[in-house]
Design a protein around this motif. Structure first.
Motif, PDB file in Angstrom:
ATOM      1  N   THR A   4       0.809  -1.201   0.000  1.00 51.38           N
ATOM      2  CA  THR A   4       0.000   0.000   0.000  1.00 51.38           C
ATOM      3  C   THR A   4       0.849   1.261   0.000  1.00 51.38           C
ATOM      4  O   THR A   4       1.779   1.390   0.759  1.00 51.38           O
ATOM      5  CB  THR A   4      -0.947   0.030   1.206  1.00 51.38           C
ATOM      6  OG1 THR A   4      -1.584   1.301   1.246  1.00 51.38           O
ATOM      7  CG2 THR A   4      -0.220  -0.200   2.509  1.00 51.38           C
ATOM      8  N   LEU A   6      -0.555   4.311   0.498  1.00 45.17           N
ATOM      9  CA  LEU A   6      -1.096   5.201   1.513  1.00 45.17           C
ATOM     10  C   LEU A   6      -0.669   4.820   2.912  1.00 45.17           C
ATOM     11  O   LEU A   6      -0.277   5.656   3.702  1.00 45.17           O
ATOM     12  CB  LEU A   6      -2.627   5.189   1.442  1.00 45.17           C
ATOM     13  CG  LEU A   6      -3.255   6.118   0.403  1.00 45.17           C
ATOM     14  CD1 LEU A   6      -4.752   5.951   0.425  1.00 45.17           C
ATOM     15  CD2 LEU A   6      -2.882   7.557   0.677  1.00 45.17           C
ATOM     16  N   PRO A 480      -3.627  12.991   0.807  1.00 42.72           N
ATOM     17  CA  PRO A 480      -4.153  11.626   0.676  1.00 42.72           C
ATOM     18  C   PRO A 480      -4.391  10.936   2.011  1.00 42.72           C
ATOM     19  O   PRO A 480      -5.347  10.189   2.158  1.00 42.72           O
ATOM     20  CB  PRO A 480      -3.062  10.897  -0.128  1.00 42.72           C
ATOM     21  CG  PRO A 480      -2.344  11.975  -0.851  1.00 42.72           C
ATOM     22  CD  PRO A 480      -2.366  13.161   0.054  1.00 42.72           C
ATOM     23  N   ARG A 483      -7.591  12.169   3.391  1.00 48.46           N
ATOM     24  CA  ARG A 483      -8.702  11.622   2.617  1.00 48.46           C
ATOM     25  C   ARG A 483      -8.984  10.175   3.018  1.00 48.46           C
ATOM     26  O   ARG A 483     -10.142   9.746   3.059  1.00 48.46           O
ATOM     27  CB  ARG A 483      -8.398  11.708   1.130  1.00 48.46           C
ATOM     28  CG  ARG A 483      -8.277  13.134   0.593  1.00 48.46           C
ATOM     29  CD  ARG A 483      -8.079  13.132  -0.909  1.00 48.46           C
ATOM     30  NE  ARG A 483      -9.284  12.674  -1.586  1.00 48.46           N
ATOM     31  CZ  ARG A 483      -9.331  12.286  -2.852  1.00 48.46           C
ATOM     32  NH1 ARG A 483      -8.216  12.266  -3.586  1.00 48.46           N
ATOM     33  NH2 ARG A 483     -10.454  11.889  -3.398  1.00 48.46           N
ATOM     34  N   GLU A 484      -7.936   9.421   3.311  1.00 52.80           N
ATOM     35  CA  GLU A 484      -8.160   8.036   3.719  1.00 52.80           C
ATOM     36  C   GLU A 484      -8.867   7.963   5.070  1.00 52.80           C
ATOM     37  O   GLU A 484      -9.742   7.127   5.280  1.00 52.80           O
ATOM     38  CB  GLU A 484      -6.841   7.270   3.780  1.00 52.80           C
ATOM     39  CG  GLU A 484      -7.074   5.779   4.041  1.00 52.80           C
ATOM     40  CD  GLU A 484      -5.795   4.985   4.125  1.00 52.80           C
ATOM     41  OE1 GLU A 484      -5.807   3.825   3.683  1.00 52.80           O
ATOM     42  OE2 GLU A 484      -4.803   5.507   4.647  1.00 52.80           O
ATOM     43  N   GLN A 485      -8.492   8.853   5.990  1.00 53.38           N
ATOM     44  CA  GLN A 485      -9.169   8.875   7.282  1.00 53.38           C
ATOM     45  C   GLN A 485     -10.643   9.243   7.113  1.00 53.38           C
ATOM     46  O   GLN A 485     -11.519   8.679   7.773  1.00 53.38           O
ATOM     47  CB  GLN A 485      -8.482   9.876   8.221  1.00 53.38           C
ATOM     48  CG  GLN A 485      -6.990   9.640   8.419  1.00 53.38           C
ATOM     49  CD  GLN A 485      -6.689   8.415   9.246  1.00 53.38           C
ATOM     50  OE1 GLN A 485      -7.131   7.311   8.945  1.00 53.38           O
ATOM     51  NE2 GLN A 485      -5.923   8.597  10.306  1.00 53.38           N
ATOM     52  N   ALA A 487     -12.417   8.648   4.465  1.00 55.43           N
ATOM     53  CA  ALA A 487     -13.080   7.486   3.869  1.00 55.43           C
ATOM     54  C   ALA A 487     -13.384   6.431   4.925  1.00 55.43           C
ATOM     55  O   ALA A 487     -14.464   5.822   4.925  1.00 55.43           O
ATOM     56  CB  ALA A 487     -12.195   6.893   2.769  1.00 55.43           C
ATOM     57  N   GLN A 520      -7.550   3.000  -3.881  1.00 54.02           N
ATOM     58  CA  GLN A 520      -7.273   2.715  -2.475  1.00 54.02           C
ATOM     59  C   GLN A 520      -8.323   3.339  -1.558  1.00 54.02           C
ATOM     60  O   GLN A 520      -8.715   2.738  -0.555  1.00 54.02           O
ATOM     61  CB  GLN A 520      -5.873   3.202  -2.116  1.00 54.02           C
ATOM     62  CG  GLN A 520      -4.773   2.368  -2.761  1.00 54.02           C
ATOM     63  CD  GLN A 520      -3.405   2.809  -2.297  1.00 54.02           C
ATOM     64  OE1 GLN A 520      -2.838   3.751  -2.841  1.00 54.02           O
ATOM     65  NE2 GLN A 520      -2.861   2.135  -1.323  1.00 54.02           N
ATOM     66  N   LEU A 521      -8.760   4.536  -1.880  1.00 54.56           N
ATOM     67  CA  LEU A 521      -9.826   5.157  -1.102  1.00 54.56           C
ATOM     68  C   LEU A 521     -11.136   4.403  -1.286  1.00 54.56           C
ATOM     69  O   LEU A 521     -11.893   4.180  -0.331  1.00 54.56           O
ATOM     70  CB  LEU A 521      -9.991   6.617  -1.518  1.00 54.56           C
ATOM     71  CG  LEU A 521      -8.803   7.552  -1.219  1.00 54.56           C
ATOM     72  CD1 LEU A 521      -9.016   8.904  -1.886  1.00 54.56           C
ATOM     73  CD2 LEU A 521      -8.621   7.716   0.278  1.00 54.56           C
ATOM     74  N   ARG A 524     -12.059   1.388   0.842  1.00 53.25           N
ATOM     75  CA  ARG A 524     -12.569   1.628   2.192  1.00 53.25           C
ATOM     76  C   ARG A 524     -14.087   1.563   2.270  1.00 53.25           C
ATOM     77  O   ARG A 524     -14.653   1.227   3.302  1.00 53.25           O
ATOM     78  CB  ARG A 524     -12.115   3.010   2.677  1.00 53.25           C
ATOM     79  CG  ARG A 524     -10.651   3.132   2.989  1.00 53.25           C
ATOM     80  CD  ARG A 524     -10.370   2.578   4.353  1.00 53.25           C
ATOM     81  NE  ARG A 524      -9.019   2.912   4.807  1.00 53.25           N
ATOM     82  CZ  ARG A 524      -8.569   2.575   5.992  1.00 53.25           C
ATOM     83  NH1 ARG A 524      -9.337   1.933   6.842  1.00 53.25           N
ATOM     84  NH2 ARG A 524      -7.336   2.873   6.339  1.00 53.25           N
ATOM     85  N   THR A 554      -8.785  -3.632  -5.265  1.00 52.90           N
ATOM     86  CA  THR A 554     -10.006  -3.098  -4.655  1.00 52.90           C
ATOM     87  C   THR A 554     -11.153  -4.091  -4.755  1.00 52.90           C
ATOM     88  O   THR A 554     -11.923  -4.266  -3.802  1.00 52.90           O
ATOM     89  CB  THR A 554     -10.381  -1.772  -5.342  1.00 52.90           C
ATOM     90  OG1 THR A 554      -9.273  -0.867  -5.247  1.00 52.90           O
ATOM     91  CG2 THR A 554     -11.590  -1.139  -4.672  1.00 52.90           C
TER      92      THR A 554
END
Length: 590
Positions: A4, A6, A480, A483-485, A487, A520-521, A524, A554
């Motif tokens: 990964t 991220l 990024p 943004r992942e948090q 998501a 990757q997002l 989630r 994904t």
């Protein structure tokens, strides 16, 4: 193996180092902090260069890690623990909310038989692709999603790939054989243990850990023999990790591990014991002795502390007392922090009104006091999280008292990272009264770590009032990591809505880097509605191979057969300071 981009950027456990795109590598921008990081604008760099054994972040066969570890900074220690254990804790919150309606979407996606059929066909087709990126990702997707009925058919496609010319594909094939749970996988995997010169040490170690996922009883004796090979310490450590994953013959494994703990202790031994469940509770006296003994290697003692937290029942006053002693005065900061977590785990096993709750009142009071009154200020984040684990199952009055202590700390402390731990703890404990404070942090703080923790906490608290702000962060095109948090938080609140927006972003991506980030997002939050466009993307022969690969990744996450990612079994209760090379590799797989 798809490592990964991220996760490594979110919480960097090593000095800035090249991160994988299959067939090459790229250098993360040096200025980026622990929760930032973005692939380079030039997507072609993902596929540039060579991929001979040793060309990636690991050294040539027999050598140490090519990337040198640096000591973790004070605030990175608890973040490293959270990186490994947080997803399982968030999943528990999801299952507790609304009767489990917000539990991981893959559980629902697995029930969509009409959607699953084309995905299964796609994975099988991708195993025959020319691009190593695509084959690599398809192997992991097959392993994490295969049904028992389909495992045998997939085995015939997967096992020849252990001889693939690409090292990364070979490793992924070995791992997939373990995840498929086909008994026919055992001889293939054992051949790498019986002939360690056949491949490089990390690949052999992946085969060893795959045997643990396979959990085939006939592999136990060979894994034991591998543990005793002192000339191959990394492979021996991987074999210990594998023994801790077994579902059968656990008593026999426990006896062996206790003998090794006494004769030749390694940090993987207590961790393996901690994962073997009730059968390993006979090890509690030995673990307590190791925690108290001054002559033990520090890494082993830390692992023993983790194992005590995993194994001790809620009425084990001796283990609780031993952990309090470590947490109060041990000179090693990670040992103190891990003791606070272990104490919280033991106390959290006592349900409200049970006899065990009264016995562990001292432990809970100690944890609550340590939030703001710990002897060492750096222990406060650990105390916050330990208290959340301890008070979560308590009655409303006890939980309210703990939440009040956490809110007070959140408002008064000036250190952003420490406040982040308090925010997460408030989410874990279900402190609805803290929503206002957390919303303020989400909207006002400029610290990305703290904002991300607030976002996750609001997601765990099912705070629909913060959805607009979270959606703005997710779709902002900004950092990024942030943004992942966002998501992850929206996965607990409005996953379908977030998935629709990210699908648009994925389909409109102009570069491979943008497509990878969107994929990757999307992993989630995506549910069954994301399957058709992801299938189209994975089949697009004109697209960059890395973008196709991450579409497969994904999809694998969407249709995964378990609620948590397959490598969560390696992550939970791991000694993050003493991972063997194969563990690091597998834990980095997206």
């Amino acid at each position: 193996m798809r490592r990964t981009l991220l996760a490594a950027a979110l919480i960097s456990l090593v000095a800035p180092a090249p991160l994988f795109g299959h067939g090459g590598q790229y250098q993360r921008p040096q200025h980026l902090g622990p929760m930032t990081g973005v692939p380079p604008e030039d997507a072609n760099r993902f596929g540039a260069g060579t991929n001979q054994p040793g060309a990636g972040p690991y050294a040539p066969p027999g050598g140490p890690l090519a990337r040198k570890k640096r000591p973790l900074a004070e605030d990175e220690e608890w973040l490293a623990w959270w990186r490994l254990n947080g997803p399982a804790l968030i999943e528990s919150c999801a299952r507790g909310a609304a009767g489990g309606a917000r539990a991981r979407l893959s559980v629902r996606a697995r029930g969509a038989a009409a959607d699953w059929a084309p995905v299964q066909a796609l994975f099988s087709e991708a195993l025959r692709a020319d691009a190593p990126d695509v084959v690599d990702s398809a192997l992991i997707a097959c392993g994490r999603s295969a049904t028992p009925e389909g495992a045998e058919a997939l085995f015939t496609q997967v096992w020849p790939l252990v001889a693939h010319p690409d090292e990364s594909v070979r490793r992924s094939a070995l791992l997939a054989l373990g995840l498929l749970h086909s008994p026919r996988s055992a001889p293939v995997l054992l051949s790498f243990l019986n002939n360690p010169g056949r491949s490089d040490p990390t690949t052999n170690s992946v085969a060893a850990i795959a045997l643990g996922f396979l959990s085939e009883p006939r592999a136990i004796n060979e894994l034991k023999r591998t543990v005793t090979r002192e000339e191959q310490p990394d492979l021996a450590a991987a074999a210990l990790v594998a023994l801790g994953l077994f579902q059968q013959d656990r008593r026999d494994i426990v006896v062996f591990l206790l003998e090794r703990l006494a004769e030749a202790p390694l940090p993987q031994i207590p961790i393996a014991l901690g994962r073997l469940g009730a059968e390993a509770q006979v090890a509690l006296p030995a673990l307590r002795e190791a925690v108290a003994a001054g002559g033990r290697e520090l890494a082993v003692r830390r692992s023993c502390i983790i194992a005590l937290g995993a194994l001790a029942p809620c009425d084990d006053a001796e283990s609780a007392a031993a952990l309090i002693k470590v947490a109060m005065s041990h000179p090693d900061a990670p040992s103190r922090g891990l003791a606070l977590i272990a104490l919280g785990r033991i106390a959290g096993r006592a349900q409200a009104g049970s006899p065990g709750e009264a016995k562990l009142r001292e432990a809970r009071d100690f944890l609550r006091h340590s939030i703001s009154g710990a002897r060492y200020r750096r222990d406060a984040p650990w105390a916050c999280l330990g208290a959340a684990l301890a008070f979560g199952p308590c009655g409303r009055e006890a939980r309210a008292a703990c939440a009040q202590a956490l809110c007070s700390y959140l408002r008064s402390d000036k250190h952003a990272a420490k406040r982040g731990a308090a925010a997460l703890a408030l989410g874990l404990i279900g402190a609805d009264d803290a929503k206002g404070d957390l919303r303020a942090l989400l909207e006002q703080t400029e610290d990305l770590d703290l904002r991300g923790c607030a976002a996750l906490a609001l997601g765990m608290l099912q705070d629909r009032g913060s959805m607009y702000a979270l959606e703005g962060l997710l779709l902002s095109g900004g950092d990024p990591g942030m943004r992942e948090q966002a998501a992850a938080a929206l996965a607990l609140l409005a996953p379908e809505q977030a998935a629709a927006a990210l699908l648009d972003e994925f389909e409109q991506a102009g570069t491979a880097a943008e497509a990878v980030l969107a994929a990757q997002l999307l992993a989630r939050v995506a549910g069954p509605s994301a399957i058709p466009p992801l299938v189209r993307a994975a089949r697009d022969q004109e697209a960059d191979s890395l973008a196709r690969a991450f579409a497969l990744v994904t999809l694998g996450r969407v249709v995964e057969r378990t609620s948590l990612p397959w490598n969560s079994r390696l992550a939970v209760d791991a000694n993050f300071l003493s991972l063997c090379p194969a563990e690091e590799l597998l834990l980095d797989i997206f």
